[in-house]
Motif scaffolding. Structure first.
Motif, short mmCIF file in Angstrom:
data_model
loop_
_atom_site.label_atom_id
_atom_site.label_comp_id
_atom_site.label_asym_id
_atom_site.label_seq_id
_atom_site.Cartn_x
_atom_site.Cartn_y
_atom_site.Cartn_z
N ARG B 149 -0.03 12.89 -9.54
CA ARG B 149 1.09 13.12 -8.62
C ARG B 149 1.67 11.78 -8.19
NH1 ARG B 149 -1.93 17.57 -7.45
NH2 ARG B 149 -3.40 16.39 -6.22
N MET B 150 2.98 11.65 -8.26
CA MET B 150 3.63 10.41 -7.87
C MET B 150 3.27 10.04 -6.43
SD MET B 150 5.30 9.34 -10.50
CE MET B 150 6.54 8.17 -9.96
N ALA B 151 3.06 11.06 -5.60
CA ALA B 151 2.76 10.82 -4.18
C ALA B 151 1.49 10.00 -3.98
CB ALA B 151 2.63 12.16 -3.45
N GLU B 152 0.63 9.93 -5.03
CA GLU B 152 -0.62 9.18 -4.91
C GLU B 152 -0.39 7.67 -4.96
OE1 GLU B 152 -3.72 10.48 -4.51
OE2 GLU B 152 -2.75 12.43 -4.34
N PHE B 153 0.77 7.26 -5.47
CA PHE B 153 0.96 5.83 -5.71
C PHE B 153 1.06 4.98 -4.45
CE2 PHE B 153 1.78 7.26 -9.99
CZ PHE B 153 1.03 6.34 -10.68
N GLY B 154 1.46 5.62 -3.34
CA GLY B 154 1.48 4.88 -2.08
C GLY B 154 0.09 4.40 -1.74
N LYS B 155 -0.89 5.33 -1.87
CA LYS B 155 -2.27 5.00 -1.55
C LYS B 155 -2.86 4.04 -2.58
CE LYS B 155 -3.56 9.34 -1.08
NZ LYS B 155 -4.50 10.43 -1.19
N ILE B 156 -2.52 4.29 -3.85
CA ILE B 156 -3.03 3.43 -4.92
C ILE B 156 -2.59 1.98 -4.68
CG2 ILE B 156 -2.82 2.89 -7.38
CD1 ILE B 156 -2.75 5.93 -7.89
N ALA B 157 -1.31 1.83 -4.30
CA ALA B 157 -0.79 0.48 -4.03
C ALA B 157 -1.54 -0.16 -2.88
CB ALA B 157 0.71 0.55 -3.73
N GLN B 158 -1.89 0.67 -1.90
CA GLN B 158 -2.61 0.17 -0.74
C GLN B 158 -4.01 -0.34 -1.13
OE1 GLN B 158 -2.08 3.05 2.23
NE2 GLN B 158 -2.61 1.70 3.91
N VAL B 159 -4.67 0.42 -2.00
CA VAL B 159 -6.02 0.06 -2.41
C VAL B 159 -6.06 -1.32 -3.09
CG1 VAL B 159 -7.93 0.65 -3.96
CG2 VAL B 159 -6.84 2.43 -2.60
N VAL B 160 -5.03 -1.63 -3.87
CA VAL B 160 -5.03 -2.93 -4.56
C VAL B 160 -4.39 -4.03 -3.70
CG1 VAL B 160 -5.02 -1.85 -6.83
CG2 VAL B 160 -2.83 -2.52 -5.78
N GLY B 161 -4.10 -3.70 -2.45
CA GLY B 161 -3.54 -4.72 -1.56
C GLY B 161 -2.06 -4.96 -1.76
N GLY B 162 -1.34 -3.93 -2.19
CA GLY B 162 0.11 -4.06 -2.36
C GLY B 162 0.49 -4.42 -3.78
N VAL B 163 1.65 -3.94 -4.18
CA VAL B 163 2.14 -4.21 -5.54
C VAL B 163 3.43 -5.02 -5.44
CG1 VAL B 163 3.17 -3.13 -7.57
CG2 VAL B 163 1.09 -2.17 -6.58
N GLU B 164 3.47 -6.13 -6.17
CA GLU B 164 4.66 -6.97 -6.09
C GLU B 164 5.74 -6.54 -7.06
OE1 GLU B 164 5.26 -11.35 -7.43
OE2 GLU B 164 4.66 -11.45 -5.31
N VAL B 165 6.95 -6.36 -6.53
CA VAL B 165 8.10 -6.05 -7.38
C VAL B 165 9.23 -7.01 -7.00
CG1 VAL B 165 7.52 -3.60 -7.62
CG2 VAL B 165 9.01 -4.35 -5.75
N CYS B 166 10.28 -7.01 -7.80
CA CYS B 166 11.41 -7.89 -7.51
C CYS B 166 12.71 -7.12 -7.67
CB CYS B 166 11.37 -9.09 -8.47
SG CYS B 166 12.82 -10.15 -8.34
#
Lengths: 168, 308
Positions: B149-166
Motif C-alpha cells: 500500500r502506498m500509504a506505508e511509504f510515509g512510515k517506511i521513509a521515517q524508519v530510514v530517517g527520511g528520504v532525500e528528493v530534489c
C-alpha cells in the motif's frame, strides 16, 4: 490461494479474532503461530476446502478450548474477574469508554466457549451455521451458548446500573 | 446492549499482537536460518520491492554487468505494485533483478489503456489480469509480483530517517495543502505521502508523479543499510503481499549491499477517450517493447536528479 497469500490476507484478522476470544495477546500470538505452522504442513488439503479461513479459525478456536490452555485461560479469568469487580464502582456511567471497558471485563470472565460464540456472532458476524462449524457443535447449542452469555451479561448490567443508581 | 458488546469485543481485538512479529516468527521457524541475517537481507528486497513501487534514475548502474550475463538463468522479472486505499494500482513497476543484485526497471503509467479500462484497475479484480496486461505491453515475462500500500511509504521513509528528493521548482499540492520548496529536501511521514500522491497541479499529471515515485525510490534505496534493514522489515514486511509461488527469502539472498536501481518510464501516446469520460494513454507496443529491452539491457540514459 497459496499459504503465503492466505497469511498475507488474513493474519491481522486472525490475530484480532484470537485476541478477542483469549483476552490475552500473548496467548493469541502463541496459538495463531502454532496453528499456522500446522496449517502450512497440510495446506494442500486446506486450500481445497470451500472456506479455508473458517477452517483455520476453527483450528485456532479448538486450540484455545483444548486442555492445553485451560490453565492459562483460568489465570486470565481470575485477573479479569478482579478487574470486573473494581470497574463498576469507579466507572462514571456517562463515560462511554468506562462502560465499554466494564463490558469487556465481564465478557472476559464468561466461560471460554460462550465467549468464543459471542465473538463469532458479534465480531466476526458469523451465522449460526458457521459458528456451529467453528465450535464443532449443533446450531441449537450455538443458540443456547449465546443466550446464556447474553443472560449473564444482562444480569451484570442490571446489577451494575442498580449499584451506580444507589451511589449517585 | 448488543452494540456495547460489539464495541467491547472490538476493543479487546484491537489489543492484538503485531502481525509483523508473528510473520517474522513464522518465517524464522520455516527457514531455520540466523534470524537477523535473513531478515536483514530480506528487507533489502522488501525495500527494493516495497520501495520498489517507487524508484531512481539518479543512481548509476554498477560497472559489474558481466556477472549478470554469466548467470542469465537467475535474473528475474518482478512486477511491483503500489496500491491505493481501494486497491487500485497507483504505481506499477516492472523490475528486472539481475543475479548480481542490480536492478533495471520500467515504470508503467497507470493510465495505459487495456481494452475499455485502464491498467491500474486490473490488480483489484485479479493480480493475474494485471500480470498478463503488463506482459502484453512490455513483451517481458513476469516471474513474480509484489504489492504494497502506498500509504506505508510515509512510515517506511521515517524508519530510514527520511528520504532525500530534489524538486526543480516549489510545488503546492492543492488537495492536501502541503507545500514543497524547490531544491533538495528530506521527506518522511505525511509529507512523503503528499509528495508521492500529488498529481494535480503538475504539468504532466500522473506522468510527473511517476517521475516522483522513481526519485523517491532512488532516495530510499540509497538510505537502506543493514542497520535499518531489520526495522524496515518489521515496519513494511507485514503489509507486503507477494504471489504465493515466490520464495522471497531465497530471492533476497542475492542482495548483499545497497540496491542499485535504474528506472525509466514506458513511452506512451497522447491521451485518448476509451469510454464515457475515461481518458487513457495508448501504449505503442513496438516502441514500448524496444524501450523495455534497452532498459533491461542496461542502456538507460543518465537523467537529471531533480523532478517536477
Amino acid at each position: 490461494m497459496g499459504f503465503d497469500q492466505f497469511v498475507a490476507d488474513r493474519l491481522d484478522r486472525l490475530l484480532r479474532y484470537a485476541t478477542a476470544i483469549t483476552c490475552d495477546k500473548h496467548l493469541a500470538q502463541d496459538i495463531v503461530q502454532n496453528v499456522l505452522m500446522r496449517a502450512q504442513s497440510r495446506w494442500e488439503r486446506i486450500e481445497k476446502m470451500s472456506a479455508p479461513y473458517l477452517y483455520v479459525k476453527r483450528m485456532v478456536t479448538n486450540d484455545y478450548l483444548s486442555w492445553r490452555h485451560r490453565k492459562a485461560a483460568r489465570e486470565i479469568a481470575v485477573e479479569r474477574a478482579e478487574l470486573a469487580q473494581r470497574v463498576p464502582s469507579m466507572a462514571d456511567p456517562a463515560d462511554a469508554h468506562a462502560e465499554r471497558d466494564a463490558m469487556r471485563a465481564r465478557i472476559a470472565v464468561l466461560p471460554r466457549k460462550q465467549r468464543a460464540a459471542l465473538v463469532l456472532r458479534f465480531y466476526e458476524d458469523c451465522t449460526d451455521a458457521e459458528i456451529a462449524q467453528v465450535l464443532a457443535c449443533t446450531e441449537s447449542t450455538v443458540r443456547s451458548q449465546i443466550t446464556r452469555a447474553l443472560k449473564t451479561l444482562r444480569a451484570h448490567e442490571i446489577a451494575r446500573s442498580t449499584t451506580l443508581g444507589v451511589h449517585s | 446492549m448488543n452494540d456495547l458488546i460489539r464495541r467491547a469485543i472490538a476493543a479487546e481485538a484491537d489489543e492484538r499482537p503485531d502481525p509483523a512479529t508473528v510473520l517474522a516468527g513464522l518465517r524464522r521457524t520455516r527457514q531455520r536460518k540466523p534470524f537477523g541475517l535473513v531478515v536483514g537481507v530480506a528487507s533489502l528486497t522488501v525495500a527494493a520491492a516495497a520501495a520498489a513501487v517507487v524508484i531512481p534514475m539518479t543512481i548509476k548502474k554498477t560497472e559489474s554487468a558481466p556477472v549478470a550475463a554469466a548467470q542469465p538463468a537467475t535474473a528475474q522479472n518482478v512486477l511491483l505494485v503500489g496500491t491505493d486505499d481501494v486497491d487500485f494500482a497507483d504505481a506499477i513497476l516492472l523490475a528486472r533483478f539481475e543475479a548480481d543484485g542490480s536492478v533495471n526497471a520500467v515504470s508503467v503509467p497507470r493510465d495505459i489503456a487495456v481494452g475499455d479500462t485502464t491498467i491500474n484497475r486490473l490488480y483489484r479484480d485479479d493480480p493475474a489480469r494485471l500480470v498478463s496486461a503488463v506482459e502484453q505491453v512490455t513483451g517481458q515475462k513476469v516471474d513474480h509480483h509484489a504489492a504494497v500500500r502506498m500509504a506505508e511509504f510515509g512510515k517506511i521513509a521515517q524508519v530510514v530517517g527520511g528520504v532525500e528528493v530534489c524538486l526543480k521548482k516549489a510545488a503546492v499540492d492543492s488537495i492536501t495543502g502541503v507545500s514543497f520548496p524547490a531544491g533538495k529536501q528530506t521527506l518522511e511521514g505525511d509529507r512523503a505521502l503528499a509528495f508521492l500522491r500529488q498529481r494535480h497541479g503538475l504539468a504532466h499529471g500522473d506522468l510527473d508523479r511517476v517521475r516522483r515515485h522513481q526519485a523517491f525510490l532512488a532516495g530510499l534505496a540509497a538510505k537502506i543499510s543493514k542497520d535499518n534493514a531489520l526495522a524496515l522489515a518489521r515496519e513494511a514486511g507485514g503489509s507486503i503481499r507477494v504471489d504465493s509461488g515466490w520464495d522471497v527469502l531465497a530471492f533476497a539472498q542475492r542482495f548483499q549491499g545497497p540496491v542499485k536501481i535504474v528506472v525509466g518510464t514506458l513511452p506512451v501516446g497522447e491521451p485518448v477517450t476509451i469510454a464515457d469520460n475515461v481518458l487513457a494513454l495508448p501504449a505503442d507496443p513496438s516502441r514500448a517493447k524496444q524501450f523495455v529491452e534497452q532498459q533491461f539491457a542496461g542502456g538507460a540514459p543518465a537523467q537529471d536528479g531533480c523532478v517536477d
